[in-house]
Motif scaffolding. Structure first.
Motif, PDB file in Angstrom:
ATOM      1  N   LEU A 121      19.507   6.740  64.219  1.00 58.06           N
ATOM      2  CA  LEU A 121      19.612   7.748  63.093  1.00 58.06           C
ATOM      3  C   LEU A 121      18.647   8.851  63.658  1.00 58.06           C
ATOM      4  O   LEU A 121      18.780  10.075  63.623  1.00 58.06           O
ATOM      5  CB  LEU A 121      19.399   7.347  61.894  1.00 58.06           C
ATOM      6  N   ARG A 122      17.274   8.610  64.149  1.00 59.53           N
ATOM      7  CA  ARG A 122      16.351   9.252  64.409  1.00 59.53           C
ATOM      8  C   ARG A 122      16.676  10.009  65.597  1.00 59.53           C
ATOM      9  O   ARG A 122      16.533  11.067  65.758  1.00 59.53           O
ATOM     10  CB  ARG A 122      15.061   8.415  64.585  1.00 59.53           C
ATOM     11  N   GLN A 124      19.595  10.730  66.623  1.00 55.55           N
ATOM     12  CA  GLN A 124      20.854  11.589  66.458  1.00 55.55           C
ATOM     13  C   GLN A 124      20.374  12.896  65.621  1.00 55.55           C
ATOM     14  O   GLN A 124      20.922  14.076  65.850  1.00 55.55           O
ATOM     15  CB  GLN A 124      22.001  10.942  65.895  1.00 55.55           C
ATOM     16  N   PHE A 125      19.103  12.575  64.912  1.00 58.00           N
ATOM     17  CA  PHE A 125      18.912  13.788  64.130  1.00 58.00           C
ATOM     18  C   PHE A 125      17.235  14.026  64.320  1.00 58.00           C
ATOM     19  O   PHE A 125      16.394  13.709  63.312  1.00 58.00           O
ATOM     20  CB  PHE A 125      19.080  13.595  62.616  1.00 58.00           C
ATOM     21  N   LEU A 128      14.877  15.829  61.938  1.00 55.13           N
ATOM     22  CA  LEU A 128      14.399  15.019  60.461  1.00 55.13           C
ATOM     23  C   LEU A 128      13.556  13.925  60.758  1.00 55.13           C
ATOM     24  O   LEU A 128      13.677  13.304  61.747  1.00 55.13           O
ATOM     25  CB  LEU A 128      15.769  14.523  59.838  1.00 55.13           C
ATOM     26  N   ALA A 152      24.746   8.665  59.050  1.00 50.87           N
ATOM     27  CA  ALA A 152      24.670   9.700  59.815  1.00 50.87           C
ATOM     28  C   ALA A 152      25.448  10.900  59.057  1.00 50.87           C
ATOM     29  O   ALA A 152      24.807  12.033  59.064  1.00 50.87           O
ATOM     30  CB  ALA A 152      25.761   9.514  61.115  1.00 50.87           C
ATOM     31  N   ALA A 155      22.528  12.026  56.417  1.00 54.84           N
ATOM     32  CA  ALA A 155      21.647  12.786  57.026  1.00 54.84           C
ATOM     33  C   ALA A 155      21.943  14.286  57.587  1.00 54.84           C
ATOM     34  O   ALA A 155      21.191  15.132  57.388  1.00 54.84           O
ATOM     35  CB  ALA A 155      21.288  12.068  58.389  1.00 54.84           C
ATOM     36  N   GLU A 156      23.399  14.243  58.162  1.00 56.92           N
ATOM     37  CA  GLU A 156      23.830  15.552  58.632  1.00 56.92           C
ATOM     38  C   GLU A 156      23.910  16.471  57.334  1.00 56.92           C
ATOM     39  O   GLU A 156      23.388  17.636  57.235  1.00 56.92           O
ATOM     40  CB  GLU A 156      25.092  15.433  58.894  1.00 56.92           C
ATOM     41  N   LEU A 159      20.378  17.456  56.462  1.00 51.36           N
ATOM     42  CA  LEU A 159      19.819  18.679  57.105  1.00 51.36           C
ATOM     43  C   LEU A 159      20.489  20.021  57.101  1.00 51.36           C
ATOM     44  O   LEU A 159      19.830  20.912  57.331  1.00 51.36           O
ATOM     45  CB  LEU A 159      20.126  18.200  58.907  1.00 51.36           C
ATOM     46  N   GLN A 160      21.768  20.198  56.819  1.00 53.05           N
ATOM     47  CA  GLN A 160      22.438  21.268  56.493  1.00 53.05           C
ATOM     48  C   GLN A 160      21.816  21.847  55.282  1.00 53.05           C
ATOM     49  O   GLN A 160      21.995  23.215  54.981  1.00 53.05           O
ATOM     50  CB  GLN A 160      23.988  21.092  55.960  1.00 53.05           C
ATOM     51  N   THR A 164      13.745  18.298  55.734  1.00 53.73           N
ATOM     52  CA  THR A 164      12.953  17.969  57.076  1.00 53.73           C
ATOM     53  C   THR A 164      12.543  16.600  56.924  1.00 53.73           C
ATOM     54  O   THR A 164      12.048  15.996  58.134  1.00 53.73           O
ATOM     55  CB  THR A 164      11.686  18.696  56.845  1.00 53.73           C
ATOM     56  N   ASP A 183      16.148  13.105  50.030  1.00 53.68           N
ATOM     57  CA  ASP A 183      15.633  14.105  51.232  1.00 53.68           C
ATOM     58  C   ASP A 183      14.994  15.228  50.214  1.00 53.68           C
ATOM     59  O   ASP A 183      15.107  15.099  49.311  1.00 53.68           O
ATOM     60  CB  ASP A 183      16.917  14.503  51.710  1.00 53.68           C
TER      61      ASP A 183
END
Length: 246
Positions: A121-122, A124-125, A128, A152, A155-156, A159-160, A164, A183
Motif C-alpha cells: 500500500l505504501r 502504491q501510494f 500518503l 487500495a 487509499a485512493e 488521496l483524491q 496526507t 484519513d
C-alpha cells in the motif's frame, strides 16, 4: 414482485413450513438481484453514454470541417484532446466494471493481515503516510488480493480528497476483526453521507472519478462476509469501519 412473496396462513407440518420459508427467502433474493441488475444497467448506460456522445460530436465536427472556413489548429487540437479524454474515461469505467465483477464473484478462501498489506500500500501510494495500529498481525478471513483491492480503493479515495495521512487501526475478538480506516482529507459532507456507496456517485466526476471505488470495496467485503460503514467524525477527514468475521 415482493408483494407476492408472503407466507401461507397454514403449512400443516414443520417440514413444509421450513421448506416454504427457504423458497420465500430465495424468491426475495432473486427479486432483489433483478432490481439491482436493472438499476445497475441503467447507471452503466448513462455513464457510458455521456463520453460516447461527446466523442461522436467531436468526431462529426472534425469530419464536417468546412474547407472554405477550416478550423484553426487550436480548435482541431481542442476537439482531439476531448476525444482522448473521453476515451480515457471510458477505459477507466470499463476497468472499474471489471473490478466490480471480480469483487462480486466469490473467490477462493484465504487469509491476510494488515502487516502484509501495508508495504504494498505504501509503495502504491507514496504521497500518503500510511500507518498501522493495534492487532495488525491478526489474520482476517480476506484473501491478500481481495484485501489489496479493498484498501487500495480506500487509499485512493483518501488521496483524491486531499489526505496526507491514512491510519489502519485493527482490533479483534473471538468473533470478528474490526479495522478502522481514518484519513485527514476533506471528509464526507452530511448531504453525501447516504449516497457514497451508491454506484457511480462521485463528487470528482470532472477530475475523472468514476464513483465505483466504494461500491467495489463493499462488494468485495460482502463476498467474504464482511461489512463497511462510514462513521461520524468530529474533525476533518473520513473514518470507515470494516468488520470481517473470524
Amino acid at each position: 414482485g415482493k408483494g407476492a412473496i408472503r407466507p401461507l396462513e397454514s403449512y400443516g407440518t414443520r417440514e413444509i413450513a421450513v421448506l416454504s420459508q427457504s423458497f420465500l427467502d430465495l424468491a426475495g433474493k432473486l427479486v432483489d438481484r433483478t432490481e439491482y441488475v436493472g438499476s445497475f444497467a441503467a447507471h452503466v448506460s448513462h455513464e457510458l453514454k455521456s463520453p460516447l456522445t461527446a466523442i461522436r460530436g467531436a468526431a462529426e465536427l472534425l469530419r464536417d470541417d468546412d474547407a472554405e472556413r477550416p478550423m484553426t489548429k487550436a480548435q482541431r487540437l481542442h476537439f482531439l484532446d476531448n476525444i482522448v479524454a473521453d476515451a480515457a474515461r471510458l477505459d477507466a469505467l470499463l476497468q472499474r466494471l471489471r473490478e466490480l465483477a471480480q469483487a462480486e464473484t466469490p473467490v477462493a478462501e484465504g487469509e491476510s493481515n494488515i502487516s502484509d498489506i501495508l508495504p504494498a500500500l505504501r509503495g502504491q501510494f507514496p504521497a500518503l503516510y500510511i500507518s498501522g495500529k493495534g492487532d495488525t498481525e491478526t489474520s482476517v478471513a480476506l484473501p491478500r488480493e481481495a484485501a489489496g483491492i479493498v484498501f487500495a480503493n480506500l487509499a485512493e479515495n483518501a488521496l483524491q480528497q486531499g489526505a496526507t495521512l491514512l491510519e489502519l487501526s485493527v482490533s479483534a475478538d473471538a468473533r470478528a476483526t474490526v479495522i478502522l480506516v481514518r484519513d485527514d482529507g476533506g471528509g464526507v459532507s452530511e448531504a453525501n453521507r447516504q449516497r457514497i456507496f451508491q454506484p457511480f456517485f462521485s463528487t470528482r466526476r470532472e477530475q475523472g472519478g468514476t464513483g465505483m471505488g466504494l461500491g467495489i470495496v463493499r462488494a468485495m467485503l460482502s463476498a467474504h462476509g464482511g461489512t463497511i460503514r462510514l462513521l461520524q467524525t468530529a474533525g476533518a477527514g473520513a473514518e470507515f469501519e470494516i468488520t470481517i468475521p473470524v
